[in-house]
Design a protein around this motif. Structure first.
Motif, PDB file in Angstrom:
ATOM      1  N   ASP A 157     -14.138   8.877 -36.087  1.00 36.20           N
ATOM      2  CA  ASP A 157     -13.473   9.832 -36.880  1.00 36.20           C
ATOM      3  C   ASP A 157     -12.229   9.006 -36.971  1.00 36.20           C
ATOM      4  OD1 ASP A 157     -12.301  10.460 -34.653  1.00 36.20           O
ATOM      5  OD2 ASP A 157     -13.319  12.335 -34.466  1.00 36.20           O
ATOM      6  N   THR A 159      -2.540  10.672 -42.789  1.00 32.19           N
ATOM      7  CA  THR A 159      -3.231  11.891 -42.714  1.00 32.19           C
ATOM      8  C   THR A 159      -3.306  12.741 -41.801  1.00 32.19           C
ATOM      9  OG1 THR A 159      -4.877  10.457 -44.294  1.00 32.19           O
ATOM     10  CG2 THR A 159      -5.803  12.652 -43.524  1.00 32.19           C
ATOM     11  N   ASP A 173      -3.491  10.917 -55.653  1.00 32.54           N
ATOM     12  CA  ASP A 173      -2.972  12.084 -54.643  1.00 32.54           C
ATOM     13  C   ASP A 173      -1.755  12.476 -54.850  1.00 32.54           C
ATOM     14  OD1 ASP A 173      -5.767  11.974 -54.554  1.00 32.54           O
ATOM     15  OD2 ASP A 173      -5.799  11.201 -52.206  1.00 32.54           O
ATOM     16  N   ASP A 188      -6.839  21.269 -50.346  1.00 38.64           N
ATOM     17  CA  ASP A 188      -7.890  20.684 -49.779  1.00 38.64           C
ATOM     18  C   ASP A 188      -7.748  19.163 -50.008  1.00 38.64           C
ATOM     19  OD1 ASP A 188      -9.197  23.069 -49.639  1.00 38.64           O
ATOM     20  OD2 ASP A 188     -10.196  23.200 -51.272  1.00 38.64           O
ATOM     21  N   THR A 217      -5.580  17.647 -47.200  1.00 33.59           N
ATOM     22  CA  THR A 217      -6.276  17.264 -45.865  1.00 33.59           C
ATOM     23  C   THR A 217      -7.063  16.111 -45.740  1.00 33.59           C
ATOM     24  OG1 THR A 217      -7.925  18.753 -46.803  1.00 33.59           O
ATOM     25  CG2 THR A 217      -6.175  19.793 -45.572  1.00 33.59           C
ATOM     26  N   THR A 218      -7.265  15.572 -46.562  1.00 37.66           N
ATOM     27  CA  THR A 218      -8.076  14.033 -46.550  1.00 37.66           C
ATOM     28  C   THR A 218      -7.288  12.806 -47.316  1.00 37.66           C
ATOM     29  OG1 THR A 218      -9.511  14.595 -48.539  1.00 37.66           O
ATOM     30  CG2 THR A 218     -10.268  15.269 -46.681  1.00 37.66           C
ATOM     31  N   SER A 219      -6.023  12.935 -47.619  1.00 39.35           N
ATOM     32  CA  SER A 219      -5.346  12.142 -48.262  1.00 39.35           C
ATOM     33  C   SER A 219      -4.281  11.610 -47.525  1.00 39.35           C
ATOM     34  CB  SER A 219      -5.034  12.633 -49.772  1.00 39.35           C
ATOM     35  OG  SER A 219      -3.834  11.712 -50.252  1.00 39.35           O
ATOM     36  N   SER A 273      -1.116  14.247 -47.394  1.00 38.30           N
ATOM     37  CA  SER A 273      -1.093  15.032 -46.376  1.00 38.30           C
ATOM     38  C   SER A 273       0.024  15.940 -45.906  1.00 38.30           C
ATOM     39  CB  SER A 273      -1.755  14.354 -45.196  1.00 38.30           C
ATOM     40  OG  SER A 273      -2.041  15.103 -44.185  1.00 38.30           O
ATOM     41  N   SER A 302      -4.462  24.670 -39.888  1.00 39.32           N
ATOM     42  CA  SER A 302      -4.851  23.465 -40.237  1.00 39.32           C
ATOM     43  C   SER A 302      -4.253  22.157 -39.691  1.00 39.32           C
ATOM     44  CB  SER A 302      -4.754  23.335 -41.698  1.00 39.32           C
ATOM     45  OG  SER A 302      -3.659  22.840 -42.263  1.00 39.32           O
TER      46      SER A 302
END
Length: 867
Positions: A328, A360, A486, A518, A521-523, A527, A560
């Motif tokens: 990860d 991120t 993003d 959403d 959380t992945t950019s 982020s 989060s």
């Protein structure tokens, strides 16, 4: 004795004979505070006239028969058993003369005969006993039997809790400590009181604890002194080189799977470390992993092992981790950091990837290290990552220097021009300059994506300039493109949520927020912006009366982003503090908001986080009746609100009004928010206008009741209807209507305003000669005040009398309660001292006050009657 109140009570009961015990055994790990607790008990006993005796078990006396009692034997030596009887008889004789309390510290170190003496004293009840005993120790059987056979009550002393740890730190520092740092102390020390005291002392000595905005904050690094090393070394024992390698490897990276670690250290050595309680091996599914038995072990080894050795260990770890591949983002960041700080050759591509992942994961400081390292190795893409990270760090001027050049050259100059404009808006507070940059891009063969990116940032200019309809239109057009980066998608989402909140358009706002969150959380680009998004969404929720959503948003973001570092925590602290303010938990709100402001100061950011925090802090202090601190907060806010930020003017206006109200200048407070309401109406910000008029109603002004009803009809929001009902009931003097409004506010989640409405109901009932209803409303108001952790608002300072104070009398009474002299009041209200005295005399008669001081006390007591 922080956090030890219940233990002191339990010891006092055990020593008092409750349960038929001869005393108490305090059992716990080394350093947990057993000796400190025992000394406190002995000192309290001595202070009441009891005779006490302190006996210590030591390793040096362990080989000597009766070694702990040699001071009682003197020079005479005889048969050991005779000596045992002499010692016991001496305590029996003392007991006959009065109560005797014997403490045996470190009883696990007693020799066999000394342990026998203690056991006989307990069994025969010849004296009351208090012993301390290390858990997991190899104590004599006689000591073990004391608790096992029921002679002594066993008290297991647990480590300090997080709250107790925070209290200990704040007591030592004499001020508030950052919650994130307090938790760090707690985790590192495991709640061990001895470790905590030494670690805190080391950080202070090394200058690692600094105050920012009145809050103590800890530097990222941990200072370890030889003294702390010696304290922990007693836990570590003497390490062989092989055991040291096990600990040093784990100190650089933990937890590690057993099979992987055994490729770097000997399996036998790992097993030995586990038996010695230096490491903990845990099973998760089919895998075994290893971590250090105590967090401080790693800090000590990092501080004492040589850098060349640790650098080599990091390199071996990085190479071995690379063989298995990264599962990860955290694994990649971990391996990249090990490589960066090792004796391996640089890996620029790994650094670049880790920089994006660190962004991120919200660690912008670490991302900066990786991006800089990649750039120094000549990776071309590193520059774009570096400049985006600089923007997110809030280093506006440095980012502007970089972006000015990037927006003039290269194939992506249009995109960088829009990022530059965003930096000018959000980091430097210059929306006018941002508009000029965007205007230069019009007509430069814009692609659909380029156009959407420009519209997204133009929407931000419109939003901060309070052109809400235009902001919403441009943001929607940008988001409909579907090809935004993003970063630009987040810009459009921010602007749309801000605009819809101001316009009272609830429908669709949560969808925009959820989609953007959403994505964040992945950019790596977006982020960190989740906190900005959360702030504007929480503000929109508050403006539209969805207070539960406002609180839930803060908690959702906290969930989060747990254990977030640096600047990210400052943003999170603001969100959580604002949520506490909204729901009326004012003391907690103040603590969190001060931490947010300290983070802003520490990281030198120039975003809107500083003024937004100051607004909230000023309001919280004002509602708590702390005008000086509220004034300091609002004064700081005025220095950092950009003049073109019209969107922030409502927040500044309402916060300023609360500060004036807390200072007793009620008429000025009402005038301030009414002016703010007029400006918001001119800018077509109906929910902002409603917020201003609601504050005025809370302070007793009903002149805007008709306009509030118009807003309620237009907005169709429960909060607007409640404010309208509140204003109309107050104007009509309807106690029942005000109680109903208080109930509606409470249902919405606004407990502080509910308390104000209930207090106003008590006054209305009293004026209508409904004494029982007045007392009920006053009691309800006090219940709500207590729920908030204390309130001191104008409504709560209004005395309940059959004949209410006039507006002028109320105004002067407020200023008296604020501590102003009659001359000061006259100067402020532009009237003579004699006139002030006349109004003051009539006010005292109406409320039954015998003096000026009595009037102030009655005002502070309010409807609940507390003074």
């Amino acid at each position: 004795m922080t956090g030890r109140d219940s233990e002191l009570v339990a010891i006092r009961r055990g020593l008092g004979g409750v349960g038929g015990y001869s005393g108490v055994a305090i059992v716990g790990a080394a350093g947990v505070g057993k000796t400190r607790l025992a000394r406190e008990v002995m000192e309290r006993a001595a202070a009441t006239g009891e005779r006490t005796k302190w006996i210590v078990g030591t390793q040096s006396a362990q080989p000597i028969p009766l070694g702990a009692f040699t001071s009682l034997l003197g020079a005479s030596m005889s048969d050991p058993l005779s000596n045992v009887r002499r010692i016991i008889n001496s305590f029996v004789a003392q007991q006959h003369k009065g109560s005797v309390l014997i403490c045996v510290d470190d009883a696990h170190l007693l020799d066999g005969l000394s342990a026998h003496v203690v056991h006989e004293l307990a069994r025969s009840r010849a004296a009351r006993l208090l012993i301390t005993l290390r858990s997991g120790g190899d104590e004599p059987d006689a000591v073990t039997a004391l608790c096992k056979d029921g002679w002594l009550a066993r008290l297991d002393l647990e480590p300090l809790s997080l709250d107790d740890t925070t209290t200990v730190i704040e007591t030592a520092l004499g001020g508030s400590v950052d919650s994130h740092d307090a938790q760090r102390f707690w985790k590192l020390t495991g709640g061990n009181a001895l470790f905590l005291r030494e670690l805190l002392k080391d950080q202070l000595a090394a200058g690692r604890m600094q105050r920012a905005a009145g809050v103590w904050m800890w530097d990222e690094d941990v200072a370890v002194s030889p003294n702390l090393g010696e304290v922990v070394a007693r836990q570590l024992g003497r390490l062989t080189p092989e055991l040291a390698l096990v600990l040093d490897t784990l100190s650089q990276c933990e937890p590690i799977e057993v099979d992987l670690l055994c490729d770097l250290v000997g399996r036998h050595d790992l097993e030995t470390a586990e038996r010695m309680h230096l490491v903990i091996v845990e099973r998760s599914g089919d895998a075994l992993s290893v971590r250090l038995a105590h967090p401080l072990f790693g800090e000590i080894r990092r501080a004492t092992a040589g850098e060349m050795s640790l650098s080599h260990i990091r390199g071996r770890l990085a190479r071995r981790l690379a063989e298995d591949g990264d599962r990860d983002m955290q694994a990649t960041v971990r391996r990249s950091l090990l490589t960066l700080e090792s004796d391996l050759e640089p890996d620029p591509r790994l650094y670049l990837e880790a920089a994006r992942f660190a962004m991120t994961l919200l660690d912008l400081q670490l991302a900066e290290r990786f991006a800089t390292a990649a750039a120094e190795c000549g990776v071309a893409e590193a520059a774009s990552v570096e400049v985006m990270n600089t923007v997110l760090l809030g280093h506006g001027e440095r980012a502007e220097t970089l972006l000015r050049e990037m927006s003039r050259h290269g194939p992506d100059r249009h995109q960088w021009a829009t990022v530059r404009a965003a930096n000018l808006i959000w980091m430097l507070g210059r929306p006018g300059d941002a508009s000029a940059v965007l205007a230069e891009r019009v007509g430069h063969d814009e692609s659909p994506t380029d156009l959407a990116a420009r519209l997204a940032v133009e929407a931000c200019v419109d939003a901060v300039s309070a052109r809400c309809e235009s902001a919403a239109a441009n943001a929607r057009a940008a988001l409909e493109c579907g090809a935004l980066s993003d970063f630009h998608a987040m810009m459009a989402s921010l602007a749309l949520v801000m605009a819809q909140g101001a316009l009272g358009q609830v429908e669709g706002t949560s969808v925009v927020f959820d989609r953007a969150l959403d994505m964040a959380t992945t950019s790596f680009q977006a982020s960190h912006l989740r906190f900005w998004l959360g702030s504007v969404y929480a503000r929109a929720c508050r403006l539209t009366g969805r207070l539960d959503d406002c609180v839930e948003t803060a908690q959702r973001l906290a969930d989060s982003a747990r254990d977030v570092p640096g600047l990210a925590y400052a943003n999170l602290a603001f969100l959580l503090g604002h949520a506490e303010l909204v729901r009326g938990e004012l003391p907690r709100a103040v603590k969190l908001l001060r931490e947010a402001l300290a983070g802003v100061e520490k990281h030198a950011v120039t975003t809107g986080l500083r003024p937004a925090t100051c607004f909230a802090l000023a309001e919280a202090y004002a509602k708590l009746g702390r005008p000086d601190e509220a004034m300091a907060a609002i004064s700081e806010a005025r220095t950092c609100v950009p003049p073109d930020y019209l969107f922030m003017q409502t927040g500044l206006c309402v916060a300023s009004g609360w500060v004036l109200a807390a200072s007793g200048a009620l008429a000025d407070a009402v005038a301030t928010v009414r002016d703010g309401a007029k400006d918001a109406r001119d800018r077509v910000q109906p929910t902002h206008e409603l917020a201003c008029l609601q504050a005025a109603v809370q302070w007793g002004d009903t002149s805007g009741a008709a306009r509030i009803r118009e807003l309620a009809d237009a907005l169709a929001l429960p909060i607007a209807d409640t404010v309208a009902d509140h204003a109309e009931a107050l104007r009509a003097g309807s106690g029942d209507g005000l109680l109903a409004a208080a109930g509606h506010y409470r249902t919405i989640g606004d407990v502080a305003t509910a308390a104000d409405a209930a207090a106003q109901a008590a006054v209305a009932f009293a004026a209508g000669m409904q004494g029982k209803r007045a007392r009920y409303a006053a009691a309800l108001s006090q219940e709500l005040v207590d729920e908030c952790g204390g309130l001191c608002t104008p409504a709560l300072r209004t005395p309940v009398t059959a004949v209410p104070l006039t507006g002028r009398q109320r105004e002067i009474a407020e200023l008296v309660a604020a501590g102003l002299s009659n001359r000061d009041i006259g100067n402020r209200l532009q009237m003579s001292v004699r006139t002030v005295e006349g109004h003051l005399l009539r006010a005292c008669r109406r409320v039954g006050a015998a003096s000026r001081a009595d009037l102030a006390a009655i005002m502070r007591g309010g409807p609940g009657g507390r003074r």
